[in-house]
Design a protein around this motif. Structure first.
Motif, PDB file in Angstrom:
ATOM      1  N   ASN A 188       0.814  -1.224   0.000  1.00 27.87           N
ATOM      2  CA  ASN A 188       0.000   0.000   0.000  1.00 27.87           C
ATOM      3  C   ASN A 188       0.843   1.268   0.000  1.00 27.87           C
ATOM      4  N   ARG A 189       1.950   1.273   0.718  1.00 30.85           N
ATOM      5  CA  ARG A 189       2.800   2.463   0.780  1.00 30.85           C
ATOM      6  C   ARG A 189       3.590   2.676  -0.502  1.00 30.85           C
ATOM      7  N   ASN A 190       3.780   1.639  -1.280  1.00 36.12           N
ATOM      8  CA  ASN A 190       4.635   1.714  -2.465  1.00 36.12           C
ATOM      9  C   ASN A 190       3.857   1.439  -3.751  1.00 36.12           C
ATOM     10  N   TYR A 191       2.593   1.812  -3.757  1.00 36.26           N
ATOM     11  CA  TYR A 191       1.680   1.642  -4.882  1.00 36.26           C
ATOM     12  C   TYR A 191       1.617   2.961  -5.643  1.00 36.26           C
ATOM     13  N   ALA A 192       1.850   2.901  -6.943  1.00 37.35           N
ATOM     14  CA  ALA A 192       1.892   4.128  -7.753  1.00 37.35           C
ATOM     15  C   ALA A 192       1.589   3.783  -9.206  1.00 37.35           C
ATOM     16  N   SER A 193       1.546   4.806 -10.043  1.00 34.07           N
ATOM     17  CA  SER A 193       1.328   4.574 -11.474  1.00 34.07           C
ATOM     18  C   SER A 193       2.445   5.220 -12.276  1.00 34.07           C
ATOM     19  N   ASP A 194       2.635   4.683 -13.474  1.00 38.94           N
ATOM     20  CA  ASP A 194       3.638   5.265 -14.361  1.00 38.94           C
ATOM     21  C   ASP A 194       2.975   6.229 -15.339  1.00 38.94           C
ATOM     22  N   GLU A 195       3.769   6.791 -16.237  1.00 37.43           N
ATOM     23  CA  GLU A 195       3.271   7.783 -17.192  1.00 37.43           C
ATOM     24  C   GLU A 195       2.281   7.199 -18.206  1.00 37.43           C
ATOM     25  N   LYS A 196       2.219   5.867 -18.323  1.00 36.69           N
ATOM     26  CA  LYS A 196       1.295   5.221 -19.256  1.00 36.69           C
ATOM     27  C   LYS A 196      -0.029   4.829 -18.586  1.00 36.69           C
ATOM     28  N   GLY A 197      -0.156   5.083 -17.274  1.00 36.01           N
ATOM     29  CA  GLY A 197      -1.374   4.726 -16.559  1.00 36.01           C
ATOM     30  C   GLY A 197      -1.379   3.290 -16.077  1.00 36.01           C
ATOM     31  N   GLN A 198      -0.201   2.688 -15.992  1.00 38.47           N
ATOM     32  CA  GLN A 198      -0.071   1.324 -15.482  1.00 38.47           C
ATOM     33  C   GLN A 198       0.282   1.419 -14.005  1.00 38.47           C
ATOM     34  N   TRP A 199      -0.477   0.710 -13.184  1.00 39.01           N
ATOM     35  CA  TRP A 199      -0.259   0.747 -11.742  1.00 39.01           C
ATOM     36  C   TRP A 199       0.719  -0.341 -11.352  1.00 39.01           C
ATOM     37  N   PHE A 200       1.536  -0.038 -10.360  1.00 37.90           N
ATOM     38  CA  PHE A 200       2.578  -0.978  -9.945  1.00 37.90           C
ATOM     39  C   PHE A 200       2.839  -0.855  -8.460  1.00 37.90           C
ATOM     40  N   PHE A 201       3.488  -1.882  -7.947  1.00 38.00           N
ATOM     41  CA  PHE A 201       4.015  -1.911  -6.588  1.00 38.00           C
ATOM     42  C   PHE A 201       5.525  -1.917  -6.743  1.00 38.00           C
ATOM     43  N   GLN A 202       6.189  -0.931  -6.163  1.00 40.47           N
ATOM     44  CA  GLN A 202       7.643  -0.860  -6.247  1.00 40.47           C
ATOM     45  C   GLN A 202       8.223  -1.716  -5.130  1.00 40.47           C
ATOM     46  N   ASN A 203       8.675  -2.904  -5.484  1.00 44.36           N
ATOM     47  CA  ASN A 203       9.208  -3.882  -4.533  1.00 44.36           C
ATOM     48  C   ASN A 203      10.726  -3.771  -4.531  1.00 44.36           C
ATOM     49  N   GLY A 204      11.240  -2.852  -3.718  1.00 38.96           N
ATOM     50  CA  GLY A 204      12.685  -2.603  -3.757  1.00 38.96           C
ATOM     51  C   GLY A 204      13.036  -2.073  -5.136  1.00 38.96           C
ATOM     52  N   PRO A 205      14.027  -2.668  -5.790  1.00 42.28           N
ATOM     53  CA  PRO A 205      14.397  -2.172  -7.116  1.00 42.28           C
ATOM     54  C   PRO A 205      13.498  -2.691  -8.242  1.00 42.28           C
ATOM     55  N   GLN A 206      12.605  -3.623  -7.940  1.00 41.33           N
ATOM     56  CA  GLN A 206      11.774  -4.220  -8.986  1.00 41.33           C
ATOM     57  C   GLN A 206      10.375  -3.619  -8.999  1.00 41.33           C
ATOM     58  N   ARG A 207       9.931  -3.249 -10.194  1.00 40.30           N
ATOM     59  CA  ARG A 207       8.579  -2.746 -10.393  1.00 40.30           C
ATOM     60  C   ARG A 207       7.674  -3.933 -10.722  1.00 40.30           C
ATOM     61  N   VAL A 208       6.673  -4.165  -9.854  1.00 46.90           N
ATOM     62  CA  VAL A 208       5.724  -5.261 -10.043  1.00 46.90           C
ATOM     63  C   VAL A 208       4.414  -4.637 -10.520  1.00 46.90           C
ATOM     64  N   TYR A 209       4.131  -4.790 -11.815  1.00 46.10           N
ATOM     65  CA  TYR A 209       2.906  -4.219 -12.368  1.00 46.10           C
ATOM     66  C   TYR A 209       1.689  -4.983 -11.861  1.00 46.10           C
ATOM     67  N   VAL A 210       0.611  -4.240 -11.604  1.00 45.14           N
ATOM     68  CA  VAL A 210      -0.588  -4.783 -10.975  1.00 45.14           C
ATOM     69  C   VAL A 210      -1.696  -4.985 -12.014  1.00 45.14           C
ATOM     70  N   GLU A 211      -2.263  -6.184 -12.011  1.00 47.85           N
ATOM     71  CA  GLU A 211      -3.460  -6.458 -12.793  1.00 47.85           C
ATOM     72  C   GLU A 211      -4.642  -5.918 -11.979  1.00 47.85           C
ATOM     73  N   LEU A 212      -5.536  -5.216 -12.634  1.00 50.32           N
ATOM     74  CA  LEU A 212      -6.657  -4.598 -11.933  1.00 50.32           C
ATOM     75  C   LEU A 212      -7.941  -5.367 -12.198  1.00 50.32           C
TER      76      LEU A 212
END
Length: 195
Positions: free
Chosen positions: A57-81
């Motif tokens: 929840n604290r590391n949930y964000a979106s990129d410039e393309k509107g794809q939501w992700f969880f930033q897990n340390g150095p890895q971006r884990v994109y979220v299926e909605l």
């Protein structure tokens, strides 16, 4: 974003992202999707570990393309909605005031309300760009006690505050992602070469 995540990003900036492994369902539950769940189109197992949920929840964000992700340390884990990037619960305080809270536990102040063609209720806020959230289906009854619907049920008024009523607007479920600028399936976008 957590400081430890920012430090990991600075130390390892080129870690490959991942898709398909994390789902936010239409009830606001985070779900882990192993290879079998992904292969069968299953939602996956609910994540129940409180510390992990807080970290997501604290590391949930979106990129410039509107794809939501969880930033897990150095890895971006994109979220299926499962539907929208946010899911809200509607509560009534002891003084009768309505409160909306998103899946991260933060307050959600609605600026507009929509009813989709499947009977789902969505709220958007006044941020830029606006966040959109589907109302948890367990809260539809409470919503209906504070709404006045026209006979066809696709329009009317939601009585949010004594001094603030929101007009209910119709929307097609298939148009929600485009209207609010988010990608429901980054895994599909990756397969099509859009990530």
């Amino acid at each position: 974003m957590d400081d430890i995540v920012k430090q990991a990003l600075a130390r390892w900036p080129n870690v490959p992202h991942c898709t398909g492994w994390l789902l936010l369902d239409a009830r606001g539950q985070w779900r882990m999707r192993d290879e079998a769940a992904q292969a069968h189109g299953a939602p996956g197992d609910p994540i129940r570990h409180a510390a992990l949920l807080g970290f997501i929840n604290r590391n949930y964000a979106s990129d410039e393309k509107g794809q939501w992700f969880f930033q897990n340390g150095p890895q971006r884990v994109y979220v299926e909605l499962g539907y929208t990037p946010w899911v809200v619960r509607l509560h009534c305080n002891t003084d009768g005031t309505l409160v909306l809270t998103d899946q991260t536990g933060s307050a959600f102040e609605p600026a507009a309300v929509f009813i989709d063609d499947t009977g789902g209720v969505l709220f958007s806020d006044a941020s830029e760009p606006p966040r959109v959230a589907v109302l948890h289906d367990h809260d539809l009854e409470l919503f209906s006690t504070h709404a006045t619907l026209t006979d066809e049920g696709a329009s009317g008024t939601f009585h949010w505050r004594a001094d603030k009523a929101l007009t209910l607007q119709p929307i097609c479920r298939d148009e929600v992602a485009a209207k609010f600028g988010f990608v429901a399936s980054p895994a599909d976008a990756e397969k099509q070469g859009r990530i």
